[in-house]
Design a protein around this motif. Structure first.
Motif, short mmCIF file in Angstrom:
data_model
loop_
_atom_site.label_atom_id
_atom_site.label_comp_id
_atom_site.label_asym_id
_atom_site.label_seq_id
_atom_site.Cartn_x
_atom_site.Cartn_y
_atom_site.Cartn_z
N SER A 54 0.85 -1.19 0.00
CA SER A 54 0.00 0.00 0.00
C SER A 54 0.89 1.23 0.00
O SER A 54 1.75 1.37 0.87
CB SER A 54 -0.92 0.02 1.23
N ASN A 55 0.69 2.11 -0.96
CA ASN A 55 1.48 3.34 -0.99
C ASN A 55 0.90 4.44 -0.10
O ASN A 55 1.63 5.33 0.33
CB ASN A 55 1.60 3.85 -2.43
N TRP A 56 -0.42 4.38 0.15
CA TRP A 56 -1.06 5.44 0.94
C TRP A 56 -1.48 4.94 2.32
O TRP A 56 -1.49 5.73 3.27
CB TRP A 56 -2.26 6.02 0.19
N GLY A 57 -1.82 3.68 2.44
CA GLY A 57 -2.04 3.02 3.72
C GLY A 57 -2.68 3.85 4.79
O GLY A 57 -3.82 4.30 4.68
N PRO A 70 4.78 2.33 -8.06
CA PRO A 70 3.87 1.61 -8.96
C PRO A 70 4.10 0.11 -9.01
O PRO A 70 3.18 -0.64 -9.32
CB PRO A 70 4.13 2.27 -10.32
N THR A 71 5.31 -0.35 -8.74
CA THR A 71 5.59 -1.79 -8.81
C THR A 71 5.29 -2.52 -7.51
O THR A 71 5.44 -3.73 -7.42
CB THR A 71 7.06 -2.05 -9.18
N SER A 72 4.85 -1.80 -6.49
CA SER A 72 4.77 -2.35 -5.14
C SER A 72 3.94 -3.62 -5.05
O SER A 72 4.32 -4.57 -4.35
CB SER A 72 4.20 -1.29 -4.19
N LEU A 74 5.19 -3.27 2.05
CA LEU A 74 5.89 -2.60 0.96
C LEU A 74 5.13 -1.34 0.57
O LEU A 74 3.91 -1.38 0.41
CB LEU A 74 6.02 -3.51 -0.26
N SER A 75 5.85 -0.24 0.42
CA SER A 75 5.31 1.01 -0.13
C SER A 75 6.29 1.45 -1.19
O SER A 75 7.10 2.35 -0.98
CB SER A 75 5.15 2.06 0.97
#
Length: 342
Positions: free
Chosen positions: A94-97, A151-153, A147-148
């Motif tokens: 999650s990038n924003w989590g 785009p490939t996360s 993982l953050s």
């Protein structure tokens, strides 16, 4: 950047799928046209103590992980885990989590000092809170990873789940991709278009672990690569493949202000699937969404292999450009299926 490939060995199989997305009743519906009625918020079905202090990403992840574990046949009638939890891990992308909790806490400290912070909310500012709550809820005591990674996360998360199993660290792992929509996310991504508000999850297991418990494999996780651009990532992930994929799951464009890179790597004869066009920008959840949707298609017998891709690479650089690209191959597992996908 050189292509980074998995070097671990041993078959790792996907055995369960779960979704938490309004208007999507299950993994098999991820490609369906948008429903006229958005449907109920999936987190509305959650019950139990402590929900008040959990952020939206965590609640969505709990829903998707529960459904994936149940789909794999790993939960008993009362929701208890039916296998040992010592070698069962969690990987979340999650990038924003929990950015909403972090922003709320930072604002409180700025206006009223740390003395005004909530002892119930403060621990939830940790970046691994979502993975931790999934593990605590189901008694999963193996490796716990968040993982953050841009785009490939999501594809990176599926790869790391496979790597932990193939290296002997785990026997099973639940991989979750989740992105929430809330005011801090809207501010950060203003102008990025529609945004995903949901989660998906898959259960990956060592092949012998699936067989020993009489589980049903849905797909095998194949090659993976991360490289400086999409063509190199695809070539490395597909090294040794003797036939084109039966579906190509497309990356989403870089964030504004960078213009989207053209998709020049996909052969015209291979069907392309753009989950972001259906569900909004998926960010760190995209790769897991792709793997769940692709596995649902393989489960139906629609093809022998699928290729998931995320990121384009930096291109001409600048704000919004991707830092890398990733690709991952999924293979159908021969044998009887489970009679359809919910």
């Amino acid at each position: 950047m050189q292509a980074a490939e998995a070097t671990v060995g041993g078959d790792v199989l996907i055995s369960g799928l779960g979704t938490a997305l309004a208007g999507v009743p299950g993994p098999g519906a991820l490609l369906d046209p948008p429903a006229g009625d958005a449907g109920a918020d999936p987190v509305s079905a959650l019950r139990g103590p402590g929900l008040r202090y959990k952020d939206r990403a965590t609640k969505l992840a709990l829903c998707a992980a529960r459904d994936a574990l149940a789909d794999a046949g790993l939960l008993g009638p009362d929701g208890e885990l039916t296998v040992a939890g010592d070698d069962f891990g969690v990987v979340v992308s999650s990038n924003w989590g929990n950015v909403d909790t972090v922003c709320e806490t930072a604002a409180t400290i700025r206006t009223s000092t740390y003395k005004a912070t909530s002892p119930m909310l403060l621990p939830n500012t940790a970046s691994n809170v979502t993975a931790s709550w999934v593990a605590i809820t189901h008694g999963l005591r193996g490796a716990n990873v968040t993982l953050s990674n841009g785009p490939t996360s999501g594809l990176d998360a599926v790869h790391w789940g496979r790597a932990l199993i193939a290296a002997g660290r785990l026997r099973r792992v639940v991989v979750v991709g989740v992105e929430p929509v809330n005011e801090p996310v809207r501010r950060l991504l203003g102008g990025a278009g529609p945004l995903l508000d949901g989660a998906v999850a898959l259960v990956a297991e060592a092949a012998d672990a699936v067989g020993a418990r009489g589980g049903t494999p849905l797909a095998r996780i194949g090659g993976y690569a991360r490289a400086a651009d999409l063509p190199r990532a695809v070539a490395a992930a597909r090294d040794g493949e003797d036939a084109p994929p039966d579906g190509w799951w497309l990356p989403e464009g870089p964030l504004p202000p960078t213009a989207p890179h053209p998709d020049g790597a996909r052969p015209a004869r291979v069907p392309g699937y753009d989950l972001s066009a259906r569900h909004g920008r998926c960010s760190g959840a995209l790769g897991v969404f792709q793997c769940v949707a692709a596995t649902a298609e393989l489960r139906r017998g629609r093809g022998r292999s699928m290729l998931a891709t995320a990121g384009h690479g930096p291109g001409d650089g600048g704000p919004g450009a991707d830092d890398a690209a990733a690709a991952l191959v999924l293979h159908r597992v021969p044998g009887p299926d489970r009679g359809g996908v919910s």
